[in-house]
Every structure is written in structure tokens, then in C-alpha cells.
Design a protein around this motif. Sequence first.
Motif, PDB file in Angstrom:
ATOM      1  N   TYR A   1     -45.605 -84.237  21.923  1.00 29.22           N
ATOM      2  CA  TYR A   1     -44.780 -83.406  21.047  1.00 29.22           C
ATOM      3  C   TYR A   1     -43.431 -84.076  20.769  1.00 29.22           C
ATOM      4  CZ  TYR A   1     -48.410 -80.058  21.825  1.00 29.22           C
ATOM      5  OH  TYR A   1     -49.651 -79.459  21.858  1.00 29.22           O
ATOM      6  N   PRO A   2     -43.301 -84.711  19.584  1.00 23.28           N
ATOM      7  CA  PRO A   2     -42.058 -85.418  19.244  1.00 23.28           C
ATOM      8  C   PRO A   2     -40.851 -84.491  19.096  1.00 23.28           C
ATOM      9  CG  PRO A   2     -43.872 -86.079  17.800  1.00 23.28           C
ATOM     10  CD  PRO A   2     -44.330 -84.877  18.557  1.00 23.28           C
ATOM     11  N   GLN A   3     -41.081 -83.275  18.651  1.00 25.88           N
ATOM     12  CA  GLN A   3     -39.973 -82.357  18.375  1.00 25.88           C
ATOM     13  C   GLN A   3     -39.551 -81.630  19.656  1.00 25.88           C
ATOM     14  OE1 GLN A   3     -38.949 -78.487  15.507  1.00 25.88           O
ATOM     15  NE2 GLN A   3     -40.922 -79.514  15.333  1.00 25.88           N
ATOM     16  N   GLU A   4     -38.262 -81.716  19.959  1.00 26.70           N
ATOM     17  CA  GLU A   4     -37.762 -81.080  21.181  1.00 26.70           C
ATOM     18  C   GLU A   4     -38.024 -79.573  21.163  1.00 26.70           C
ATOM     19  OE1 GLU A   4     -34.026 -81.774  24.171  1.00 26.70           O
ATOM     20  OE2 GLU A   4     -33.728 -82.111  22.035  1.00 26.70           O
ATOM     21  N   TYR A   5     -38.371 -79.044  22.327  1.00 26.81           N
ATOM     22  CA  TYR A   5     -38.670 -77.628  22.561  1.00 26.81           C
ATOM     23  C   TYR A   5     -40.015 -77.186  21.975  1.00 26.81           C
ATOM     24  CZ  TYR A   5     -33.763 -77.688  23.812  1.00 26.81           C
ATOM     25  OH  TYR A   5     -32.556 -78.015  24.392  1.00 26.81           O
ATOM     26  N   THR A   6     -40.885 -78.130  21.591  1.00 26.48           N
ATOM     27  CA  THR A   6     -42.207 -77.754  21.079  1.00 26.48           C
ATOM     28  C   THR A   6     -43.336 -78.160  22.025  1.00 26.48           C
ATOM     29  OG1 THR A   6     -42.518 -79.818  19.832  1.00 26.48           O
ATOM     30  CG2 THR A   6     -41.427 -77.983  18.691  1.00 26.48           C
ATOM     31  N   GLY A   7     -43.018 -78.834  23.135  1.00 26.49           N
ATOM     32  CA  GLY A   7     -44.049 -79.231  24.091  1.00 26.49           C
ATOM     33  C   GLY A   7     -44.655 -78.031  24.793  1.00 26.49           C
ATOM     34  N   LEU A   8     -45.761 -78.270  25.478  1.00 24.97           N
ATOM     35  CA  LEU A   8     -46.493 -77.179  26.126  1.00 24.97           C
ATOM     36  C   LEU A   8     -45.716 -76.584  27.290  1.00 24.97           C
ATOM     37  CD1 LEU A   8     -50.153 -78.567  26.325  1.00 24.97           C
ATOM     38  CD2 LEU A   8     -49.045 -77.323  24.466  1.00 24.97           C
ATOM     39  N   GLY A   9     -45.859 -75.282  27.461  1.00 22.18           N
ATOM     40  CA  GLY A   9     -45.380 -74.617  28.659  1.00 22.18           C
ATOM     41  C   GLY A   9     -46.379 -74.829  29.782  1.00 22.18           C
TER      42      GLY A   9
END
Length: 361
Positions: free
Chosen positions: A149-157
Amino acid sequence: MGRLGISLYPEHSTFEKDKAYLDLAHKYGYTRVFTSLLQINGDQEAVVANFKKIVQYAKSLDFKVMVDMNPSLFKQLGVTYDDLSFFDDLGAWGLRLDEGFTGMEEARMTRNPYGIKIEVNMSNGTRYLENILSFAPDKQNLLGCHNFYPQEYTGLGEEFFTKCSELFRQHNINTAAFVSSKVAGFGPWPIQDGLPTIEDDRHLPIATQVQHLLLTGLIDDVLIGNAYASEEELRAASETFFGRYPVLHADFVDDLTTNEKLVALGKPHLYRGDASDYLLRDTMPRVWYKDKEIPAHHAKADFKRGDIIVVNDDYSRYKGELQIALKAFPNDGRRNVVGHLTDDDLFLLDYIKPWSTFELK
């Protein structure tokens, strides 16, 4: 055993730079490469020829090269799901499907005569895998890999990551996920926020990210998503991935005594099985070092989660025991605080279970 990998993006680099990176990664035991062929702009023959050159070089070093693909590129290249000879000629070990098909195509592709692996997206939380399995794939050629996930705060929980990963674990399918270099400058898109799978890993040291994925028990292969990681990062990730035991990093007091150093850093630690809510205990050092003196010092401040503790001479029967505080409690002077887990590694305490072995560094 799982594989450790790097990522290459030939359209944003040169053969010489990619070759040097492969040589460096090979030195530290890396054996997988993730690379992308999601779009071909300009002269298709020239693009494919350049791509093939680096894939073949990686293959010569025994890297397993996974090529990211999507349905539109199959059409552009004139490749059908029943004939993967193009990828065999390319030298690819496998295809990662950037977008899902219907399930039937994925299953058919696993039965290719070249043994090419088909790696599907794990980060969807749907019944996608069960759909593929309903078409009777060759499971030996079916793998799973999470997105990055390149965009910050979009990676998996963490919870969603666990749910998705467990689906693949239940079917004994090889799993992979991404960690992120802090110094790498690019990925498939011109965004510099890192390329992890799990959002909370994004800004952690790479060794901690790798340790996190391994301690979940859900991931076989770990890939560095962005390029180029530094040699220091490549080494740190390798030492963690191939280490005999999990490692927790700690900052120790400046006046750590020789005997306390023996207790804390001399040997791997075994988490005693009859677990306390307050303390992780390794009782073996009190046997090994029973004749060593451990005077009281740093024994006044109350304990907080993550404190590294050595029981001192004033608690005679337990002298030399190594402990880590799991939550706050008072200090009566019979335990020395000799260090504290780093802020980055503190959360890994949740993954160290009774009867497991680990090391402090």
C-alpha cells in the motif's frame, strides 16, 4: 522454509542498477524477486526484451521471479490462460495476478505444463480463494500474496490481515507479504510513503517489520516492496528472517554489569510456561549464573511494560532470573531494571508466547 525477497521495477531503473541490487541481495540469502509488468508503453518488443534481460539475470542467481500481471496485459501481449509459454520463455517462476479473474482462469493456469506458479491476492477478505479451489486447481502451483500500500494510512489493519491470511493457512497455501525500506526511493508509482502490507509496520525498522510478520505465524515469504533497500537494511532483514529465534531489541543502561550482561544477552531466553500477567520469566539464568553476584542497583523506580529486569542478590532464591515487565507494578528493590524494549519492538511482546524461545539484542 520460507523465502526472503526484493522488488525490482525495471521501467523506473536501469539494468546495471538492478543487477547490482540483485548481487547484493543474493549475498544475504534473498531468493525471491517481485517485479511488475502491469503496463507496456512505447515499443513493446524493446520493453519485453529489457524486462527479459533482468529476469534472466535474476534466474541465473537462482532467484524465483514473480511477475505482476493484470487481465488487460494478457490481451496486450496476446497471451491466453491456456498457453503460458510467453512467461516460461521470459524466465518467470510465477505470475502474480494483480486483479482477480473468475476463479476458473486461475485454476486453469495452475495446470500449465511449465510448473509456473500462480500467485493470487490475499488482501480481499472475500470467498475468492474458495472460488478458485472449487475449480480444482493444482494446489502445488497456487500461492497467495498480500498487496502493498503506497498511500499512507491505507495499509491493512492487523485484524483484517489475520482474517485474510488464515484463509490461506487453512488450505496449506504458501503466503507472502511486504515490508518497507526507509531509504528506498521508488516502487511501481512515484509515491514515497513506503510499500508495506500492514499499515502499522510502515515506519518501523525493517527488522521489526520482518519479525512482526514472522511472529504472526501466518506468512511464509517476506518481500521488501520498494527499491532500493540499503545494504544495512538487507542485512538486518536477512538476519531476522533466517535467525534461529525471534529477536526483541532493547536499550540497556549504561552501567550494565558484566553479570547482568550475561543474564540478559548471554543466551536465548525461554519464556516460562506458567505465565504471569505481570512478568515474562526466564528462570534458567538463575541456574546458570547462581554463583554470580548481582548487587542491587536501578531498583527504585516502579516497573512499566517493556522493562528488562534481572533479579538481584536481595531476592536470593531467584537471583539471576531474567524478567520482562508485562504491565506496571511496584519495585520493592529486589529487581534491577537493566534496560527497556525499544519503542518500535514493544508491541512484539504480544507475540511472544509461554514456552517460546527468543533473544534480546
